[in-house]
Scaffold this motif. Structure first.
Motif: not given
Length: 544
Positions: A40-41, A125, A156, A160-161
């Motif tokens: 996701g990153v 992201p 990361e 992600n959070r």
């Protein structure tokens, strides 16, 4: 400073499987930067933000990169800056096993070291396009200005959070020179205008962000400076340098364990400069001694700095590597700059761990009597203060173990008659007192929040310095508070169970982060008020 410091003992460095990750690219000038996308990153690692400070550029101000060309492989970390050896203190076998484990877990990432280390890591992201205008969190690591690396913590996790919260951010982590390569003092350093080079490196990284972060999807007008320990202190120093003019480099500050610190001229560090010069074969006091140090081998200079005190030496937080007044980056004692109102007018968050001093009290377990403690304070922290002042400090920090740190543990963990006493003193002298000073001076002029971290306690050390890092880099309460602050300049969520008010001297509300089903609660920031006020007075009246 670490105050000071920290490369995290309990957060492992993330290893990236580039073979199974897709690539991402960004254009910088005439160069293509190739990163990796996974989970996701997208990460762009080890991008140079300044010319390598090697050869004749050693012990010089960081020089910007004029333009990028070709292909930049940003799939692996760049070199760490040269690290000073930090050998954990030797402690008795009968101390709690948790302390032994904590000390044994300390270490730096297994990334090669080099003077050619001025790089940034950028994490975004996946799919973020240039011009997305995401807010930016610019991370400055701790390590007592002696160690530290932008590869030590998993940025990361934070990105992600931020995606999960619907408040995505861009994460930037910078390297900067430390110890003898970044914070050498002395008359020759002052005359050459090359003091506090590590802080100058950070400032250059912030200029790089302004020039290039748009290409990664970040908004250069929405940069929050964020640091822990020496990194947190660095944020405060960036707020007071340049007469308080932040040059548009950042719009907010998030500080964990460190505010300003009283300081004198870097010329007071002449003995350390002369020692380093002698160790590498240069003649102290000679006309060309600085150029001579620039010409010696990297290994020789590292070997010399490894013989100087660290935070794990007997003096604890008294080392020769803290920033001082150099006439360029810091033109006066930083506390004086605060009193004069020369502070960037930005919102900020500033907090500490409950037991900031316990880790740094371990090297002085051989101090076991009141007389030895008096001498310890006089030699290491209050050498210019009258004896009557030190006697007053001993009254304010009594031998009663229930009054010492780790706080709230009664008579437990009183390893020596003076351990909990020294821990309480060092924590308040370097961290808690200066936090409260900074807030009292600035909170009525700009929005500010303060917190006390009381989680992740280690037996015998309590909520030890750096324990908050496992929370903010581990999807804890601090992670969300940080992300909301970076996005909105307010750490509160609209539907929060506990509203965190801004700090005022008249209503000094503080957010306590605690273990249990109710992780957040409000407390009054009034603990040890008389003692801290006195320590602040001594610190600013008799700076080392």
């Amino acid at each position: 400073m670490n105050v000071l410091w920290k490369y995290v003992p309990f957060v492992a460095t993330l290893l990236y499987d580039t073979a199974n990750a897709s690539s991402g690219t960004v254009l910088l000038d005439d160069a293509t930067v190739v990163g990796t996308s996974s989970g996701g990153v997208t990460q762009y690692l080890g991008i140079p933000f300044a010319q390598p400070p090697v050869g004749k550029l050693r012990l010089q101000l960081p020089q910007p990169i004029t333009s990028y060309t070709g292909t930049i492989n940003a799939t692996t970390y760049g070199y760490q800056c040269m690290q000073q050896d930090l050998v954990p203190p030797t402690i008795p076998d009968d101390l709690p096993e948790a302390i032994h484990n904590f000390l044994a877990s300390m270490g730096i990432p297994s990334i090669p070291q080099s003077e050619d280390c001025l790089t940034v890591n950028v994490i975004v992201p996946t799919g973020t396009e240039p011009g997305a205008d995401l807010p930016v969190a610019a991370w400055i690591y701790g390590g007592a200005y002696q160690v530290g690396s932008n590869s030590a913590l998993p940025g990361e996790v934070v990105v992600n959070r931020s995606i999960a919260l619907g408040q995505p951010i861009v994460y930037v982590a910078m390297n900067y020179r430390v110890s003898a390569f970044g914070f050498l003092g002395g008359r020759e350093i002052e005359e050459a205008g090359v003091g506090n080079l590590g802080l100058q490196d950070q400032r250059e990284a912030l200029r790089w962000i302004q020039k290039y972060i748009t290409a990664f999807g970040g908004d250069p007008k929405k940069v929050t400076l964020w640091g822990e320990s020496a990194g947190s202190q660095s944020v405060a120093f960036h707020m007071v340098t340049n007469g308080g003019d932040n040059e548009g480099l950042f719009r907010a500050g998030f500080m964990e364990s460190g505010a300003v610190k009283a300081a004198t001229s870097i010329t007071t560090l002449q003995p350390t400069f002369d020692f380093i010069a002698s160790e590498v074969g240069c003649t102290p006091g000679s006309a060309g001694v600085l150029d001579c140090i620039r010409d010696v081998s990297t290994d020789a200079l590292k070997a010399a700095m490894d013989k100087t005190p660290t935070i794990f030496s007997y003096g604890g937080l008294n080392t020769p590597w803290f920033p001082g007044v150099d006439g360029v980056f810091l033109t006066e004692d930083p506390t004086r700059l605060v009193l004069e109102g020369k502070v960037a007018d930005i919102p900020f968050v500033l907090g500490d761990c409950e037991d900031e001093g316990t880790l740094f009290a371990l090297p002085s377990l051989n101090v076991t009597t009141d007389g030895e403690l008096f001498q310890f304070l006089k030699e290491n922290f209050l050498s210019k203060a009258p004896d009557s002042a030190i006697s007053r400090v001993l009254e304010l920090y009594p031998a009663d173990p229930a009054a010492g740190s780790p706080f709230g543990t009664g008579d437990a963990y009183n390893f020596t008659r003076e351990y909990k006493r020294i821990a309480a003193f060092q924590g308040d002298f370097v961290f808690e007192g200066m936090r409260r000073f900074f807030l009292k001076e600035r909170a009525h002029k700009q929005r500010a929040w303060t917190f006390l971290f009381e989680k992740n306690k280690v037996e015998g050390l309590g909520a030890v310095h750096s324990s908050d890092l496992g929370d903010v880099y581990g999807n804890g309460s601090l992670t969300d508070l940080l992300i909301r602050f970076v996005n909105t300049l307010d750490p509160n969520a609209p539907d929060a169970d506990v509203f965190w008010p801004t700090y005022t001297p008249e209503s000094p509300k503080m957010l306590a982060l605690v273990d249990g089903e109710t992780p957040l609660r409000l407390i009054e920031d009034t603990f040890r008020a008389e003692a801290m006020d006195y320590l602040n007075y001594l610190s600013m009246t008799y700076p080392q």
